[in-house]
Design a protein around this motif. Sequence first.
Motif, PDB file in Angstrom:
ATOM      1  N   SER A 292      61.108  -7.963 -15.415  1.00 10.12           N
ATOM      2  CA  SER A 292      60.729  -8.969 -14.427  1.00 10.12           C
ATOM      3  C   SER A 292      61.905  -9.371 -13.560  1.00 10.12           C
ATOM      4  CB  SER A 292      60.140 -10.194 -15.133  1.00 10.12           C
ATOM      5  OG  SER A 292      59.800 -11.196 -14.196  1.00 10.12           O
ATOM      6  N   VAL A 293      63.067  -9.578 -14.166  1.00  9.50           N
ATOM      7  CA  VAL A 293      64.236 -10.009 -13.397  1.00  9.50           C
ATOM      8  C   VAL A 293      64.648  -8.939 -12.392  1.00  9.50           C
ATOM      9  CG1 VAL A 293      65.872  -9.134 -15.136  1.00  9.50           C
ATOM     10  CG2 VAL A 293      66.558 -10.988 -13.579  1.00  9.50           C
ATOM     11  N   ASP A 294      64.500  -7.668 -12.766  1.00 12.05           N
ATOM     12  CA  ASP A 294      64.859  -6.575 -11.855  1.00 12.05           C
ATOM     13  C   ASP A 294      63.827  -6.425 -10.739  1.00 12.05           C
ATOM     14  OD1 ASP A 294      67.154  -6.000 -13.342  1.00 12.05           O
ATOM     15  OD2 ASP A 294      66.059  -4.635 -14.667  1.00 12.05           O
ATOM     16  N   ARG A 295      62.566  -6.643 -11.070  1.00 12.30           N
ATOM     17  CA  ARG A 295      61.511  -6.602 -10.048  1.00 12.30           C
ATOM     18  C   ARG A 295      61.751  -7.689  -9.000  1.00 12.30           C
ATOM     19  NH1 ARG A 295      56.477  -7.983 -11.569  1.00 12.30           N
ATOM     20  NH2 ARG A 295      55.397  -6.575 -10.127  1.00 12.30           N
ATOM     21  N   ALA A 296      62.082  -8.872  -9.469  1.00 12.04           N
ATOM     22  CA  ALA A 296      62.328  -9.981  -8.544  1.00 12.04           C
ATOM     23  C   ALA A 296      63.513  -9.683  -7.637  1.00 12.04           C
ATOM     24  CB  ALA A 296      62.562 -11.273  -9.330  1.00 12.04           C
ATOM     25  N   GLN A 297      64.574  -9.101  -8.198  1.00 17.58           N
ATOM     26  CA  GLN A 297      65.748  -8.779  -7.398  1.00 17.58           C
ATOM     27  C   GLN A 297      65.439  -7.688  -6.376  1.00 17.58           C
ATOM     28  OE1 GLN A 297      68.862 -10.417  -7.477  1.00 17.58           O
ATOM     29  NE2 GLN A 297      68.920  -9.288  -5.527  1.00 17.58           N
ATOM     30  N   ALA A 298      64.639  -6.694  -6.788  1.00 15.90           N
ATOM     31  CA  ALA A 298      64.270  -5.627  -5.859  1.00 15.90           C
ATOM     32  C   ALA A 298      63.463  -6.188  -4.698  1.00 15.90           C
ATOM     33  CB  ALA A 298      63.470  -4.556  -6.594  1.00 15.90           C
ATOM     34  N   LEU A 299      62.549  -7.103  -4.994  1.00 16.33           N
ATOM     35  CA  LEU A 299      61.753  -7.711  -3.927  1.00 16.33           C
ATOM     36  C   LEU A 299      62.656  -8.483  -2.971  1.00 16.33           C
ATOM     37  CD1 LEU A 299      58.915  -8.190  -2.784  1.00 16.33           C
ATOM     38  CD2 LEU A 299      58.775 -10.249  -4.211  1.00 16.33           C
ATOM     39  N   THR A 300      63.623  -9.200  -3.524  1.00 20.12           N
ATOM     40  CA  THR A 300      64.575  -9.936  -2.683  1.00 20.12           C
ATOM     41  C   THR A 300      65.375  -8.983  -1.803  1.00 20.12           C
ATOM     42  OG1 THR A 300      64.779 -11.809  -4.202  1.00 20.12           O
ATOM     43  CG2 THR A 300      66.637 -11.383  -2.737  1.00 20.12           C
ATOM     44  N   ASN A 301      65.823  -7.876  -2.375  1.00 23.59           N
ATOM     45  CA  ASN A 301      66.619  -6.920  -1.605  1.00 23.59           C
ATOM     46  C   ASN A 301      65.806  -6.297  -0.473  1.00 23.59           C
ATOM     47  OD1 ASN A 301      68.716  -7.437  -3.363  1.00 23.59           O
ATOM     48  ND2 ASN A 301      68.443  -5.563  -4.555  1.00 23.59           N
ATOM     49  N   CYS A 302      64.553  -5.975  -0.757  1.00 25.43           N
ATOM     50  CA  CYS A 302      63.698  -5.397   0.281  1.00 25.43           C
ATOM     51  C   CYS A 302      63.391  -6.423   1.363  1.00 25.43           C
ATOM     52  CB  CYS A 302      62.410  -4.866  -0.335  1.00 25.43           C
ATOM     53  SG  CYS A 302      62.638  -3.438  -1.413  1.00 25.43           S
ATOM     54  N   ARG A 303      63.177  -7.652   0.956  1.00 20.13           N
ATOM     55  CA  ARG A 303      62.924  -8.712   1.939  1.00 20.13           C
ATOM     56  C   ARG A 303      64.144  -8.955   2.806  1.00 20.13           C
ATOM     57  NH1 ARG A 303      65.986 -12.764   2.329  1.00 20.13           N
ATOM     58  NH2 ARG A 303      65.809 -13.216   0.100  1.00 20.13           N
ATOM     59  N   ALA A 304      65.343  -8.962   2.212  1.00 19.40           N
ATOM     60  CA  ALA A 304      66.565  -9.205   2.989  1.00 19.40           C
ATOM     61  C   ALA A 304      66.778  -8.128   4.049  1.00 19.40           C
ATOM     62  CB  ALA A 304      67.766  -9.266   2.049  1.00 19.40           C
ATOM     63  N   GLN A 305      66.304  -6.923   3.762  1.00 16.83           N
ATOM     64  CA  GLN A 305      66.436  -5.807   4.709  1.00 16.83           C
ATOM     65  C   GLN A 305      65.604  -6.032   5.973  1.00 16.83           C
ATOM     66  OE1 GLN A 305      67.385  -1.550   3.131  1.00 16.83           O
ATOM     67  NE2 GLN A 305      65.178  -1.715   3.267  1.00 16.83           N
ATOM     68  N   LEU A 306      64.633  -6.946   5.908  1.00 18.81           N
ATOM     69  CA  LEU A 306      63.757  -7.189   7.050  1.00 18.81           C
ATOM     70  C   LEU A 306      64.454  -7.917   8.196  1.00 18.81           C
ATOM     71  CD1 LEU A 306      60.402  -8.158   5.297  1.00 18.81           C
ATOM     72  CD2 LEU A 306      60.937  -6.068   6.546  1.00 18.81           C
ATOM     73  N   ILE A 307      65.534  -8.621   7.923  1.00 14.93           N
ATOM     74  CA  ILE A 307      66.240  -9.308   8.999  1.00 14.93           C
ATOM     75  C   ILE A 307      66.903  -8.298   9.933  1.00 14.93           C
ATOM     76  CG2 ILE A 307      68.064 -10.942   9.569  1.00 14.93           C
ATOM     77  CD1 ILE A 307      65.518 -12.220   8.436  1.00 14.93           C
ATOM     78  N   PRO A 308      67.730  -7.370   9.420  1.00 17.92           N
ATOM     79  CA  PRO A 308      68.263  -6.346  10.337  1.00 17.92           C
ATOM     80  C   PRO A 308      67.176  -5.458  10.925  1.00 17.92           C
ATOM     81  CG  PRO A 308      68.880  -5.868   8.053  1.00 17.92           C
ATOM     82  CD  PRO A 308      68.322  -7.250   8.076  1.00 17.92           C
ATOM     83  N   LEU A 309      66.092  -5.242  10.182  1.00 19.49           N
ATOM     84  CA  LEU A 309      65.011  -4.419  10.721  1.00 19.49           C
ATOM     85  C   LEU A 309      64.377  -5.087  11.934  1.00 19.49           C
ATOM     86  CD1 LEU A 309      63.370  -1.781  10.164  1.00 19.49           C
ATOM     87  CD2 LEU A 309      61.740  -3.219   8.924  1.00 19.49           C
ATOM     88  N   ALA A 310      64.100  -6.377  11.835  1.00 25.10           N
ATOM     89  CA  ALA A 310      63.494  -7.101  12.954  1.00 25.10           C
ATOM     90  C   ALA A 310      64.421  -7.146  14.160  1.00 25.10           C
ATOM     91  CB  ALA A 310      63.129  -8.521  12.527  1.00 25.10           C
ATOM     92  N   SER A 311      65.728  -6.970  13.917  1.00 27.18           N
ATOM     93  CA  SER A 311      66.718  -7.039  14.994  1.00 27.18           C
ATOM     94  C   SER A 311      66.942  -5.707  15.696  1.00 27.18           C
ATOM     95  CB  SER A 311      68.052  -7.543  14.423  1.00 27.18           C
ATOM     96  OG  SER A 311      67.900  -8.791  13.764  1.00 27.18           O
ATOM     97  N   VAL A 312      66.309  -4.642  15.217  1.00 27.07           N
ATOM     98  CA  VAL A 312      66.459  -3.323  15.833  1.00 27.07           C
ATOM     99  C   VAL A 312      65.917  -3.358  17.268  1.00 27.07           C
ATOM    100  CG1 VAL A 312      65.593  -0.938  15.740  1.00 27.07           C
ATOM    101  CG2 VAL A 312      66.392  -2.071  13.654  1.00 27.07           C
ATOM    102  N   ALA A 313      66.551  -2.592  18.149  1.00 30.30           N
ATOM    103  CA  ALA A 313      66.114  -2.533  19.547  1.00 30.30           C
ATOM    104  C   ALA A 313      64.635  -2.156  19.628  1.00 30.30           C
ATOM    105  CB  ALA A 313      66.956  -1.525  20.315  1.00 30.30           C
ATOM    106  N   ARG A 314      63.887  -2.897  20.432  1.00 35.95           N
ATOM    107  CA  ARG A 314      62.447  -2.642  20.540  1.00 35.95           C
ATOM    108  C   ARG A 314      62.036  -2.162  21.929  1.00 35.95           C
ATOM    109  NH1 ARG A 314      63.081  -8.204  20.952  1.00 35.95           N
ATOM    110  NH2 ARG A 314      62.075  -9.134  22.781  1.00 35.95           N
ATOM    111  N   ASP A 315      63.007  -1.981  22.834  1.00 37.35           N
ATOM    112  CA  ASP A 315      62.666  -1.552  24.187  1.00 37.35           C
ATOM    113  C   ASP A 315      61.964  -0.199  24.141  1.00 37.35           C
ATOM    114  OD1 ASP A 315      65.505  -0.973  23.310  1.00 37.35           O
ATOM    115  OD2 ASP A 315      65.332   0.496  24.933  1.00 37.35           O
TER     116      ASP A 315
END
Length: 333
Positions: free
Chosen positions: A111-134
């Motif tokens: 469970s603790v590893d699942r929670a950390q993996a979810l956090t890591n994947c969620r944190a990746q969404l900030i740089p993803l949302a910042s990718v150039a969209r033009d």
Amino acid sequence: MPDIAADPRRDLARRFLDRSVTGFGDLHAASSDASNRRYWRASGPDGQSLIVMDSPPDKEPLDAFLDVQARLEEAGLPVPRIHARDLEGGFLLLDDLGHQTLFSWQADARSVDRAQALTNCRAQLIPLASVARDGLPAFDTGRLTTEMQLFDEWYRAGHLAADWSPAQHAQWQGLRDTIAERLAAMPPVFVHRDYHSRNLMCRDGAWAIIDFQDAVAGPLAYDLVSLLRDSYIDWPGDWVETEIDAFWAQARQAGLTDIDRAAFVEDFAWVAVQRHLKVLGIFARLSRRDGKHGYLDDLPLTWRHLQWALDRAPGLEPLRELIAGLEPENIRE
């Protein structure tokens, strides 16, 4: 998974592989997805392996894949590298990211590893949302409406064979259009569009991103919905709330939004309603049109996620009433 020995494109893929690298053995089916793409694994010297992506150009052109892959790679996000390409034939030679998706990995994880993996994947969404969209397609009212219409055509009418009166049809169309207009009015960011547990691969301690070719410019909450309200994993509710809060705080810090938490949670709910309606339609279509009946097993969780979102989307109470009684027939199995 297809029998590649009977696949008419197998020889073309084999010749592409031989032109691109030397010393690699036969092709073996690696995976397939909900589209016309196929992925074949080839083993080479010293245990190295690569993936041949077969994307028939008349059905799945490679232009969008190549464009988005370059954007993500330039942004430093973990995506498969491209080692060779045949655009006319519809083949790419890619890194082999292995066999383990977030979906398969988490099934036996602590469970603790699942929670950390979810956090890591969620944190990746900030740089993803910042990718150039033009130049990316806009997630406009037309696209959003077309997606939701899959629910009406393939799930309600096709899968359930449930009838609606003319008045119910009119109400559906009005609610559908209201949802589309609200989402289209949200400030756009880069949106992967299918950022979920089967498109995140465990590799070298990171979660590599695949199946990104349908990226659009759309709502900030969209990829977060895809991850946290996954149709394949029912993440614990307290984890979901924690990750929503963390994402909102980091998005504000990154300058991606200036709205308060309550407004963001409401946006999240409206986006979730749109996505879950679409997914119910897609799963029904995959079964009825393409014979991929396994997706019917994922209808109940998607339906429950839809109800969760409707509980948190002020103004959509009429939609809850309209679709009452349209739950999947296997929801209690």
